[in-house]
Write a protein that holds these residues in place. Structure first.
Motif, PDB file in Angstrom:
ATOM      1  N   ILE A 132       0.861  -1.186   0.000  1.00 25.13           N
ATOM      2  CA  ILE A 132       0.000   0.000   0.000  1.00 25.13           C
ATOM      3  C   ILE A 132       0.894   1.232   0.000  1.00 25.13           C
ATOM      4  O   ILE A 132       1.556   1.543   0.982  1.00 25.13           O
ATOM      5  N   GLY A 133       0.922   1.922  -1.133  1.00 25.42           N
ATOM      6  CA  GLY A 133       1.783   3.089  -1.307  1.00 25.42           C
ATOM      7  C   GLY A 133       2.967   2.751  -2.190  1.00 25.42           C
ATOM      8  O   GLY A 133       3.845   1.979  -1.791  1.00 25.42           O
ATOM      9  N   TYR A 134       2.972   3.304  -3.398  1.00 24.66           N
ATOM     10  CA  TYR A 134       4.051   3.032  -4.351  1.00 24.66           C
ATOM     11  C   TYR A 134       4.826   4.315  -4.624  1.00 24.66           C
ATOM     12  O   TYR A 134       5.033   4.724  -5.748  1.00 24.66           O
ATOM     13  N   GLY A 135       5.241   4.969  -3.515  1.00 25.19           N
ATOM     14  CA  GLY A 135       6.102   6.139  -3.618  1.00 25.19           C
ATOM     15  C   GLY A 135       7.559   5.709  -3.666  1.00 25.19           C
ATOM     16  O   GLY A 135       7.878   4.584  -4.079  1.00 25.19           O
ATOM     17  N   TYR A 164      11.136  -7.357  -2.325  1.00 24.83           N
ATOM     18  CA  TYR A 164      10.302  -8.543  -2.514  1.00 24.83           C
ATOM     19  C   TYR A 164      10.791  -9.405  -3.673  1.00 24.83           C
ATOM     20  O   TYR A 164      10.638 -10.629  -3.643  1.00 24.83           O
ATOM     21  N   THR A 165      11.382  -8.785  -4.681  1.00 25.99           N
ATOM     22  CA  THR A 165      11.880  -9.577  -5.819  1.00 25.99           C
ATOM     23  C   THR A 165      13.060 -10.460  -5.411  1.00 25.99           C
ATOM     24  O   THR A 165      13.387 -11.410  -6.111  1.00 25.99           O
ATOM     25  N   GLN A 166      13.687 -10.152  -4.267  1.00 21.22           N
ATOM     26  CA  GLN A 166      14.832 -10.916  -3.801  1.00 21.22           C
ATOM     27  C   GLN A 166      14.505 -11.779  -2.584  1.00 21.22           C
ATOM     28  O   GLN A 166      15.378 -12.455  -2.054  1.00 21.22           O
ATOM     29  N   SER A 167      13.259 -11.748  -2.133  1.00 24.64           N
ATOM     30  CA  SER A 167      12.877 -12.453  -0.914  1.00 24.64           C
ATOM     31  C   SER A 167      12.424 -13.878  -1.206  1.00 24.64           C
ATOM     32  O   SER A 167      11.664 -14.121  -2.151  1.00 24.64           O
ATOM     33  N   ASN A 168      12.871 -14.800  -0.375  1.00 30.37           N
ATOM     34  CA  ASN A 168      12.406 -16.186  -0.446  1.00 30.37           C
ATOM     35  C   ASN A 168      11.240 -16.443   0.492  1.00 30.37           C
ATOM     36  O   ASN A 168      10.715 -17.560   0.535  1.00 30.37           O
ATOM     37  N   ASP A 169      10.860 -15.400   1.268  1.00 26.32           N
ATOM     38  CA  ASP A 169       9.834 -15.572   2.299  1.00 26.32           C
ATOM     39  C   ASP A 169       8.490 -14.950   1.940  1.00 26.32           C
ATOM     40  O   ASP A 169       7.446 -15.475   2.294  1.00 26.32           O
ATOM     41  N   LEU A 170       8.532 -13.811   1.237  1.00 24.23           N
ATOM     42  CA  LEU A 170       7.322 -13.039   0.994  1.00 24.23           C
ATOM     43  C   LEU A 170       7.244 -12.591  -0.459  1.00 24.23           C
ATOM     44  O   LEU A 170       8.270 -12.430  -1.127  1.00 24.23           O
ATOM     45  N   GLY A 171       6.020 -12.370  -0.921  1.00 21.53           N
ATOM     46  CA  GLY A 171       5.807 -11.862  -2.272  1.00 21.53           C
ATOM     47  C   GLY A 171       4.608 -10.938  -2.314  1.00 21.53           C
ATOM     48  O   GLY A 171       3.785 -10.921  -1.390  1.00 21.53           O
ATOM     49  N   ILE A 172       4.508 -10.160  -3.380  1.00 20.23           N
ATOM     50  CA  ILE A 172       3.446  -9.158  -3.528  1.00 20.23           C
ATOM     51  C   ILE A 172       2.520  -9.537  -4.686  1.00 20.23           C
ATOM     52  O   ILE A 172       2.972  -9.805  -5.794  1.00 20.23           O
ATOM     53  N   ASP A 173       1.204  -9.555  -4.412  1.00 18.38           N
ATOM     54  CA  ASP A 173       0.199  -9.829  -5.440  1.00 18.38           C
ATOM     55  C   ASP A 173      -0.662  -8.611  -5.757  1.00 18.38           C
ATOM     56  O   ASP A 173      -1.491  -8.670  -6.681  1.00 18.38           O
ATOM     57  N   ALA A 174      -0.501  -7.525  -4.982  1.00 18.06           N
ATOM     58  CA  ALA A 174      -1.316  -6.331  -5.209  1.00 18.06           C
ATOM     59  C   ALA A 174      -0.535  -5.089  -4.816  1.00 18.06           C
ATOM     60  O   ALA A 174       0.288  -5.122  -3.896  1.00 18.06           O
ATOM     61  N   VAL A 175      -0.807  -3.994  -5.528  1.00 14.43           N
ATOM     62  CA  VAL A 175      -0.255  -2.678  -5.193  1.00 14.43           C
ATOM     63  C   VAL A 175      -1.412  -1.694  -5.143  1.00 14.43           C
ATOM     64  O   VAL A 175      -2.290  -1.707  -6.017  1.00 14.43           O
ATOM     65  N   VAL A 176      -1.391  -0.837  -4.119  1.00 12.47           N
ATOM     66  CA  VAL A 176      -2.413   0.186  -3.952  1.00 12.47           C
ATOM     67  C   VAL A 176      -1.746   1.553  -4.016  1.00 12.47           C
ATOM     68  O   VAL A 176      -0.763   1.804  -3.300  1.00 12.47           O
ATOM     69  N   ASP A 177      -2.252   2.441  -4.858  1.00 11.73           N
ATOM     70  CA  ASP A 177      -1.778   3.829  -4.864  1.00 11.73           C
ATOM     71  C   ASP A 177      -2.881   4.713  -5.430  1.00 11.73           C
ATOM     72  O   ASP A 177      -3.590   4.320  -6.367  1.00 11.73           O
ATOM     73  N   THR A 178      -3.004   5.900  -4.864  1.00  9.51           N
ATOM     74  CA  THR A 178      -4.087   6.790  -5.279  1.00  9.51           C
ATOM     75  C   THR A 178      -3.757   7.599  -6.521  1.00  9.51           C
ATOM     76  O   THR A 178      -4.641   8.202  -7.118  1.00  9.51           O
ATOM     77  N   PHE A 208      -4.758  -1.389  -7.470  1.00 10.24           N
ATOM     78  CA  PHE A 208      -5.961  -0.778  -6.899  1.00 10.24           C
ATOM     79  C   PHE A 208      -5.726   0.718  -6.706  1.00 10.24           C
ATOM     80  O   PHE A 208      -4.616   1.152  -6.385  1.00 10.24           O
ATOM     81  N   ASP A 209      -6.803   1.510  -6.879  1.00  9.25           N
ATOM     82  CA  ASP A 209      -6.663   2.962  -6.772  1.00  9.25           C
ATOM     83  C   ASP A 209      -6.984   3.502  -5.389  1.00  9.25           C
ATOM     84  O   ASP A 209      -6.893   4.703  -5.148  1.00  9.25           O
ATOM     85  N   SER A 210      -7.343   2.625  -4.458  1.00 11.54           N
ATOM     86  CA  SER A 210      -7.603   3.063  -3.087  1.00 11.54           C
ATOM     87  C   SER A 210      -7.501   1.872  -2.147  1.00 11.54           C
ATOM     88  O   SER A 210      -7.702   0.720  -2.559  1.00 11.54           O
ATOM     89  N   ALA A 211      -7.205   2.165  -0.900  1.00 14.59           N
ATOM     90  CA  ALA A 211      -7.170   1.094   0.092  1.00 14.59           C
ATOM     91  C   ALA A 211      -8.547   0.486   0.278  1.00 14.59           C
ATOM     92  O   ALA A 211      -8.686  -0.731   0.478  1.00 14.59           O
ATOM     93  N   GLU A 212      -9.565   1.333   0.187  1.00 18.26           N
ATOM     94  CA  GLU A 212     -10.934   0.833   0.365  1.00 18.26           C
ATOM     95  C   GLU A 212     -11.283  -0.204  -0.697  1.00 18.26           C
ATOM     96  O   GLU A 212     -11.864  -1.259  -0.379  1.00 18.26           O
TER      97      GLU A 212
END
Length: 352
Positions: free
Chosen positions: A7-10, A21-35, A53-57
């Protein structure tokens, strides 16, 4: 591998967390939220296949959110508390950039909610994952310096960290968004490192600060902060500035068995041997590549993510980093109060 949403792509979301996340063996990202549309477009280009997504809501209302394990909050500080609250209430673990909130009362509320919801609340205290500071902590854990009674921590920056050009690049100068100036921006880093070195929380703080008349828009935020923290076993002095002539961190630690100095990636260790009147010293220098000149500190985030994954796996709902974050907020608030009262010493209770 646990999957989550960013949440937040600043700047820090893109350059630090997303790359981590591209270098992590533990976690990954399936969504990005930014207004902001331009930031969403950049995220879509950089992370193909990730839902945008364009909002957290809209994210929280989506079916995808129900299948994910966590959110990673990389928005400005004033938004941290409501976003973390919404995520915890929906059964999502939370990784949150510093400062976790702009008020200690909000931090207390989030920790209580994490315990109630059975979900982890984990602040992103990435300085402890810098290789040179891991080396320092290892030396302290070994007892190399004996009993620690003093430390100094100086963070020099020539200006505030600018955000992405598409959205309010000087938001750190807007207190309604940032919560404050360099004390709010860098205070947490300084204080949680100090807590680890002193092995305790402070009981009293005093501070003075200046505001620059030359900042963009005539800054209403603090640019230069000097503070002193009193611990049960000694004193820590801190200096934070956005008005330095260069970019650098300089830390020192002093104990009964010697001292050390960190200047960016360089570590100088001086060990004391013998008895009073016949001391001898052994000094050695090391270089521990930590890439301090990179404002994103992207190399540190795989270690941060690894510990966050551990906390989720072990159900460590309020890990030490979260307790430290609450203490940071109490110290920050006490520093602002002290500065407003001409540096008067303020008692601070970080034990709760």
């Amino acid at each position: 591998m646990k999957r989550g949403a960013l949440i937040g792509y600043g700047f820090i979301g893109e350059q630090g967390h997303a790359r981590g996340y591209t270098q992590s063996n533990d976690l990954g990202i399936d969504a990005v939220v930014d207004t902001h549309p331009a930031r969403r477009e950049k995220a879509a280009q950089a992370l193909p296949g990730v839902a945008i997504f364009d909002s957290a809501e809209s994210f929280f209302e989506s079916e995808l959110s129900k299948r994910l394990a966590f959110v990673d909050i990389c928005t400005p500080p004033a938004t941290h508390a409501p976003l973390a609250r919404a995520a915890l209430q929906r059964g999502l673990h939370v990784l949150c950039e510093k400062p976790i909130t702009t008020r200690a009362a909000d931090a207390d509320e989030l920790v209580a909610l994490a315990r109630k919801s059975g979900r982890v609340f984990y602040p992103s205290h990435n300085y402890t994952h810098a290789p040179v500071l891991k080396r320092v902590q290892g030396l302290l854990d070994e007892g190399a310096l004996g009993d620690i009674h003093m430390a100094t921590l100086s963070t020099f920056r020539s200006t505030h960290a600018r955000g992405v050009p598409e959205w309010r690049p000087d938001w750190r100068r807007e207190p309604e968004i940032s919560g404050g100036g360099i004390l709010m921006d860098h205070g947490s880093h300084t204080f949680y490192v100090a807590f680890a070195w002193m092995g305790a929380y402070p009981t009293k703080v005093s501070a003075r600060m200046l505001r620059s008349a030359h900042a963009p828009g005539g800054s209403a935020t603090d640019d230069d902060v000097a503070c002193e923290l009193t611990f049960p076993s000694g004193i820590v002095r801190c200096h934070l500035t956005w008005r330095a002539g260069n970019r650098k961190v300089i830390y020192t630690i002093h104990g009964s068995g010697g001292g050390l100095r960190v200047e960016d990636d360089k570590l100088e260790l001086s060990l004391r041997f013998g008895t009073p009147g016949s001391y001898r010293w052994e000094t050695r220098e090391e270089s521990v590549a930590s890439h301090w000149m990179s404002a994103s500190h992207e190399a540190w985030f795989t270690s941060v993510f690894g510990d966050f994954a551990r906390a989720m796996r072990e159900r460590d709902l309020v890990p030490e980093t979260a307790r430290d974050a609450i203490a940071c907020m109490r110290v920050i608030e006490a520093c602002y109060r002290s500065a407003s009262e001409e540096g008067r010493a303020i008692a601070v209770d970080c034990s709760a």
